[in-house]
Design a protein around this motif. Structure first.
Motif, short mmCIF file in Angstrom:
data_model
loop_
_atom_site.label_atom_id
_atom_site.label_comp_id
_atom_site.label_asym_id
_atom_site.label_seq_id
_atom_site.Cartn_x
_atom_site.Cartn_y
_atom_site.Cartn_z
N LYS A 70 -19.99 -17.89 94.21
CA LYS A 70 -21.34 -17.43 94.53
C LYS A 70 -21.33 -15.92 94.81
O LYS A 70 -22.23 -15.20 94.39
N ARG A 71 -20.33 -15.44 95.56
CA ARG A 71 -20.24 -14.01 95.84
C ARG A 71 -20.04 -13.22 94.56
O ARG A 71 -20.66 -12.16 94.36
N ALA A 72 -19.20 -13.72 93.66
CA ALA A 72 -18.96 -13.03 92.38
C ALA A 72 -20.24 -13.00 91.55
O ALA A 72 -20.57 -11.97 90.95
N GLN A 73 -20.97 -14.11 91.53
CA GLN A 73 -22.23 -14.15 90.79
C GLN A 73 -23.24 -13.18 91.39
O GLN A 73 -23.95 -12.48 90.66
N ARG A 74 -23.31 -13.13 92.71
CA ARG A 74 -24.24 -12.22 93.37
C ARG A 74 -23.89 -10.77 93.07
O ARG A 74 -24.76 -9.95 92.78
N ARG A 75 -22.59 -10.44 93.12
CA ARG A 75 -22.15 -9.08 92.79
C ARG A 75 -22.53 -8.71 91.35
O ARG A 75 -23.03 -7.62 91.10
N GLN A 76 -22.29 -9.63 90.42
CA GLN A 76 -22.62 -9.38 89.02
C GLN A 76 -24.13 -9.18 88.86
O GLN A 76 -24.56 -8.27 88.14
N TYR A 77 -24.93 -9.98 89.55
CA TYR A 77 -26.38 -9.86 89.48
C TYR A 77 -26.82 -8.49 90.01
O TYR A 77 -27.66 -7.82 89.41
N GLU A 78 -26.26 -8.07 91.14
CA GLU A 78 -26.62 -6.79 91.73
C GLU A 78 -26.24 -5.63 90.81
O GLU A 78 -26.99 -4.65 90.69
N ILE A 79 -25.10 -5.73 90.16
CA ILE A 79 -24.68 -4.69 89.21
C ILE A 79 -25.65 -4.62 88.04
O ILE A 79 -26.08 -3.53 87.64
N GLU A 80 -26.02 -5.78 87.50
CA GLU A 80 -26.96 -5.80 86.39
C GLU A 80 -28.31 -5.22 86.79
O GLU A 80 -28.93 -4.47 86.03
N GLN A 81 -28.78 -5.53 87.99
CA GLN A 81 -30.05 -5.00 88.47
C GLN A 81 -29.99 -3.48 88.62
O GLN A 81 -30.93 -2.78 88.29
N ALA A 82 -28.88 -2.96 89.13
CA ALA A 82 -28.72 -1.52 89.30
C ALA A 82 -28.72 -0.81 87.94
O ALA A 82 -29.34 0.24 87.79
N VAL A 83 -28.04 -1.39 86.97
CA VAL A 83 -28.00 -0.79 85.64
C VAL A 83 -29.38 -0.80 85.01
O VAL A 83 -29.81 0.20 84.43
N GLU A 84 -30.10 -1.91 85.13
CA GLU A 84 -31.45 -1.98 84.58
C GLU A 84 -32.38 -0.98 85.26
O GLU A 84 -33.20 -0.35 84.61
N ALA A 85 -32.26 -0.83 86.56
CA ALA A 85 -33.11 0.11 87.30
C ALA A 85 -32.80 1.54 86.85
O ALA A 85 -33.72 2.35 86.69
N ARG A 86 -31.55 1.84 86.64
CA ARG A 86 -31.17 3.17 86.18
C ARG A 86 -31.75 3.44 84.80
O ARG A 86 -32.23 4.53 84.52
#
Length: 50
Positions: A15-31
């Motif tokens: 779950k932590r790995a999935q959450r980290r991956q989701y947060e990274i994807e969100q940051a890239v999309e926001a950028r």
């Protein structure tokens, strides 16, 4: 099947790995969504009433 500590720990890590991956994807999309407003409005003149 009984609940085991090892299973709970593994699930928590996943779950932590999935959450980290989701947060990274969100940051890239926001950028990528950041707009260059100078370029976007270079042909538009705006009057400001101050």
């Amino acid at each position: 099947m009984p609940d085991t500590k090892r299973g709970r720990e593994r699930k928590g890590r996943m779950k932590r790995a999935q959450r980290r991956q989701y947060e990274i994807e969100q940051a890239v999309e926001a950028r990528d969504r950041e707009l260059d407003f100078d370029e976007l409005y270079e042909d538009v003149e705006i009057e400001l009433d101050l």
